[in-house]
Design a protein around this motif. Structure first.
Motif, PDB file in Angstrom:
ATOM      1  N   ILE A  20       0.856  -1.195   0.000  1.00 38.97           N
ATOM      2  CA  ILE A  20       0.000   0.000   0.000  1.00 38.97           C
ATOM      3  C   ILE A  20       0.890   1.244   0.000  1.00 38.97           C
ATOM      4  CG2 ILE A  20      -1.710   1.354   1.264  1.00 38.97           C
ATOM      5  CD1 ILE A  20      -2.840  -1.241   2.348  1.00 38.97           C
ATOM      6  N   LEU A  21       0.667   2.120  -0.957  1.00 37.62           N
ATOM      7  CA  LEU A  21       1.456   3.343  -1.105  1.00 37.62           C
ATOM      8  C   LEU A  21       0.583   4.555  -0.788  1.00 37.62           C
ATOM      9  CD1 LEU A  21       4.073   4.814  -2.120  1.00 37.62           C
ATOM     10  CD2 LEU A  21       3.014   4.800  -4.399  1.00 37.62           C
ATOM     11  N   ILE A  22       1.042   5.402   0.124  1.00 41.39           N
ATOM     12  CA  ILE A  22       0.373   6.668   0.403  1.00 41.39           C
ATOM     13  C   ILE A  22       1.185   7.777  -0.254  1.00 41.39           C
ATOM     14  CG2 ILE A  22      -0.516   8.257   2.146  1.00 41.39           C
ATOM     15  CD1 ILE A  22      -0.544   6.005   4.148  1.00 41.39           C
ATOM     16  N   ILE A  23       0.517   8.601  -1.051  1.00 39.64           N
ATOM     17  CA  ILE A  23       1.149   9.753  -1.694  1.00 39.64           C
ATOM     18  C   ILE A  23       0.524  11.012  -1.128  1.00 39.64           C
ATOM     19  CG2 ILE A  23       1.621  10.948  -3.862  1.00 39.64           C
ATOM     20  CD1 ILE A  23       1.266   8.302  -5.322  1.00 39.64           C
ATOM     21  N   SER A  24       1.345  11.880  -0.570  1.00 43.31           N
ATOM     22  CA  SER A  24       0.877  13.127   0.017  1.00 43.31           C
ATOM     23  C   SER A  24       1.370  14.300  -0.821  1.00 43.31           C
ATOM     24  CB  SER A  24       1.392  13.253   1.459  1.00 43.31           C
ATOM     25  OG  SER A  24       1.033  14.494   2.023  1.00 43.31           O
ATOM     26  N   THR A  52       3.905  -5.346  -6.595  1.00 44.59           N
ATOM     27  CA  THR A  52       4.485  -4.658  -5.438  1.00 44.59           C
ATOM     28  C   THR A  52       3.547  -3.647  -4.807  1.00 44.59           C
ATOM     29  OG1 THR A  52       5.511  -3.019  -6.901  1.00 44.59           O
ATOM     30  CG2 THR A  52       6.842  -4.931  -6.292  1.00 44.59           C
ATOM     31  N   THR A  53       2.549  -3.168  -5.555  1.00 39.16           N
ATOM     32  CA  THR A  53       1.625  -2.161  -5.028  1.00 39.16           C
ATOM     33  C   THR A  53       0.200  -2.521  -5.417  1.00 39.16           C
ATOM     34  OG1 THR A  53       3.321  -0.445  -5.247  1.00 39.16           O
ATOM     35  CG2 THR A  53       1.053   0.286  -4.955  1.00 39.16           C
ATOM     36  N   ARG A  54      -0.637  -2.766  -4.408  1.00 38.26           N
ATOM     37  CA  ARG A  54      -2.014  -3.176  -4.662  1.00 38.26           C
ATOM     38  C   ARG A  54      -3.016  -2.045  -4.444  1.00 38.26           C
ATOM     39  NH1 ARG A  54      -2.113  -8.910  -3.932  1.00 38.26           N
ATOM     40  NH2 ARG A  54      -4.342  -8.892  -4.420  1.00 38.26           N
ATOM     41  N   ALA A  55      -2.621  -1.005  -3.699  1.00 40.41           N
ATOM     42  CA  ALA A  55      -3.530   0.117  -3.439  1.00 40.41           C
ATOM     43  C   ALA A  55      -2.720   1.392  -3.266  1.00 40.41           C
ATOM     44  CB  ALA A  55      -4.373  -0.146  -2.197  1.00 40.41           C
ATOM     45  N   VAL A  56      -3.326   2.521  -3.671  1.00 38.47           N
ATOM     46  CA  VAL A  56      -2.689   3.835  -3.567  1.00 38.47           C
ATOM     47  C   VAL A  56      -3.657   4.773  -2.859  1.00 38.47           C
ATOM     48  CG1 VAL A  56      -1.722   5.804  -4.812  1.00 38.47           C
ATOM     49  CG2 VAL A  56      -1.378   3.477  -5.692  1.00 38.47           C
ATOM     50  N   ILE A  57      -3.167   5.467  -1.837  1.00 38.67           N
ATOM     51  CA  ILE A  57      -3.950   6.472  -1.124  1.00 38.67           C
ATOM     52  C   ILE A  57      -3.360   7.839  -1.449  1.00 38.67           C
ATOM     53  CG2 ILE A  57      -4.642   7.367   1.131  1.00 38.67           C
ATOM     54  CD1 ILE A  57      -4.357   4.475   2.203  1.00 38.67           C
ATOM     55  N   LEU A  58      -4.209   8.770  -1.892  1.00 36.54           N
ATOM     56  CA  LEU A  58      -3.789  10.137  -2.191  1.00 36.54           C
ATOM     57  C   LEU A  58      -4.359  11.076  -1.132  1.00 36.54           C
ATOM     58  CD1 LEU A  58      -4.575   9.918  -5.988  1.00 36.54           C
ATOM     59  CD2 LEU A  58      -2.288  10.208  -5.047  1.00 36.54           C
ATOM     60  N   THR A  59      -3.523  11.901  -0.544  1.00 35.68           N
ATOM     61  CA  THR A  59      -3.992  12.816   0.490  1.00 35.68           C
ATOM     62  C   THR A  59      -3.233  14.125   0.414  1.00 35.68           C
ATOM     63  OG1 THR A  59      -4.609  12.935   2.839  1.00 35.68           O
ATOM     64  CG2 THR A  59      -2.397  12.080   2.319  1.00 35.68           C
ATOM     65  N   GLY A  60      -3.676  15.108   1.184  1.00 32.52           N
ATOM     66  CA  GLY A  60      -3.020  16.402   1.216  1.00 32.52           C
ATOM     67  C   GLY A  60      -2.056  16.498   2.382  1.00 32.52           C
ATOM     68  N   PRO A 232      -6.124   6.304   9.049  1.00 36.06           N
ATOM     69  CA  PRO A 232      -6.410   4.926   9.467  1.00 36.06           C
ATOM     70  C   PRO A 232      -7.612   4.319   8.733  1.00 36.06           C
ATOM     71  CG  PRO A 232      -5.878   6.249  11.382  1.00 36.06           C
ATOM     72  CD  PRO A 232      -5.979   7.199  10.218  1.00 36.06           C
ATOM     73  N   THR A 233      -8.652   5.130   8.500  1.00 35.92           N
ATOM     74  CA  THR A 233      -9.823   4.627   7.772  1.00 35.92           C
ATOM     75  C   THR A 233      -9.472   4.324   6.330  1.00 35.92           C
ATOM     76  OG1 THR A 233     -11.328   5.906   9.185  1.00 35.92           O
ATOM     77  CG2 THR A 233     -12.185   5.158   7.063  1.00 35.92           C
ATOM     78  N   ALA A 234      -8.738   5.241   5.684  1.00 38.40           N
ATOM     79  CA  ALA A 234      -8.331   5.012   4.292  1.00 38.40           C
ATOM     80  C   ALA A 234      -7.441   3.784   4.182  1.00 38.40           C
ATOM     81  CB  ALA A 234      -7.603   6.244   3.759  1.00 38.40           C
ATOM     82  N   ILE A 235      -6.557   3.587   5.153  1.00 36.24           N
ATOM     83  CA  ILE A 235      -5.671   2.412   5.132  1.00 36.24           C
ATOM     84  C   ILE A 235      -6.476   1.134   5.319  1.00 36.24           C
ATOM     85  CG2 ILE A 235      -3.835   1.222   6.411  1.00 36.24           C
ATOM     86  CD1 ILE A 235      -2.670   4.057   6.983  1.00 36.24           C
TER      87      ILE A 235
END
Length: 338
Positions: A20-24, A52-60, A232-235
């Motif tokens: 899981i990749l988080i991009i801020s 290697t990456t199954r989900a991406v979270i985009l946030t500010g 935490p909810t997005a994850i």
């Protein structure tokens, strides 16, 4: 959880777990989207591998701001770059957009950016990056931590799933009409497809802004959560959806994003093609066999039986859909048999 890593001028990333990749987005003080931001996003997202990456979270990465909107200065520069005597009716700009796409496909976008049509290249890049959200087999989740207007709203709507902080203040909306623009990153299309023609016209014409409960009621977001629970909810959503078959994720996204704009007959045909392909996947085949054995052994009958029985399916723990897992399982069985 791993620390944030500044991977480019405007982006930082971290991985709460390996796949899981988080991009801020960190482009203070207002977290504007701009050409640089989309160049950097494209460089990160385009090469992502499902292994290697199954989900991406985009946030500010700016307090109380997801994306305020697209950088107006870049739009002004585009307006100033085109001579007033040059006719620019919409059909000519559409032709320019198509031509620029062809030039970009040859790796020559940098040449267009040296001309008066640099803004056309930026429009296409915006669309291309958002198309990656819709077409790649990863699940894309927008964790909306604050103001999300105009281009920022479109950016969030391009994702597959949206989690929004709970606030009574205006937080989302297509406000372009208030300064003489229209949505240019898909807002008219997303709103009309999500809300219907009448509501889309109302919101886009009025430039109306929505608080979190209004956005949830309209279906613009999937979940509303206290600010401290946003990531935490997005994850949690990412962990659950990342366990789905990558092929199925891509197939559903394509069938909905593309198929829903076709005729019913063509849309059904597109869906059936993906269905047939899914049935031929090794992991799907093994999952169906496991399911058939389970229902034969447990024989659920009551609603309570089905609730317990379906829980592993819902949380994604029933079967490992990691690409190649069926082959690995088969190899393990062979070794044990020998």
């Amino acid at each position: 959880m791993a620390d944030w890593e500044q991977v480019s001028l405007r982006l930082r990333t971290r991985r709460p777990q390996a796949d899981i990749l988080i991009i801020s987005l960190v482009n203070g003080p207002y977290n504007f989207l701009d050409r640089q931001c989309f160049d950097e996003l494209n460089a990160i997202i385009a090469p992502l591998d499902i292994k290697t990456t199954r989900a991406v979270i985009l946030t500010g990465g700016v307090k109380d701001i997801f994306v305020l909107h697209y950088n107006v200065d870049e739009i002004i520069d585009f307006g100033l770059s085109v001579p007033s005597w040059l006719p620019t009716p919409p059909f000519m700009l559409r032709a320019a957009l198509r031509l620029e796409s062809m030039i970009a496909s040859l790796g020559l976008r940098f040449l267009v950016r040296k001309t008066l049509f640099a803004g056309v290249a930026d429009l296409n890049l915006y669309k291309e990056v958002c198309n990656l959200f819709r077409s790649k087999p990863q699940v894309f989740i927008a964790a909306i931590n604050g103001a999300c207007f105009a281009g920022g709203c479109e950016f969030a709507l391009a994702c597959d799933y949206r989690v929004l902080i709970d606030t009574q203040t205006p937080v989302m909306g297509q406000i372009e009409s208030l300064i003489g623009l229209i949505p240019g990153g898909g807002g008219t299309q997303f709103f009309s497809r999500t809300l219907g023609t009448a509501k889309a016209l109302e919101l886009c014409l009025e430039g109306k802004t929505l608080n979190s409960s209004e956005a949830l009621e309209l279906g613009l977001v999937n979940r509303v959560t206290p600010a401290e629970d946003l990531l935490p909810t997005a994850i949690e959503v990412a962990q659950r959806l990342a366990r789905r078959s990558p092929y199925v994720i891509q197939a559903i996204k394509d069938s909905i994003h593309i198929g829903s704009s076709l005729t019913l007959s063509d849309g059904l045909l597109r869906e059936q093609g993906w269905f047939g392909g899914a049935a031929l996947m090794a992991e799907t085949h093994e999952a169906m066999k496991k399911y058939a054995r389970l229902i034969e052994e447990e024989r659920p009958h009551t609603l309570d039986d089905f609730q317990d029985y379906l829980q592993p399916f819902a949380n994604g723990t029933f079967f490992d859909f990691t690409p190649g897992s069926a082959k690995s399982a088969t190899s393990t069985k062979t070794v044990k048999t020998d």
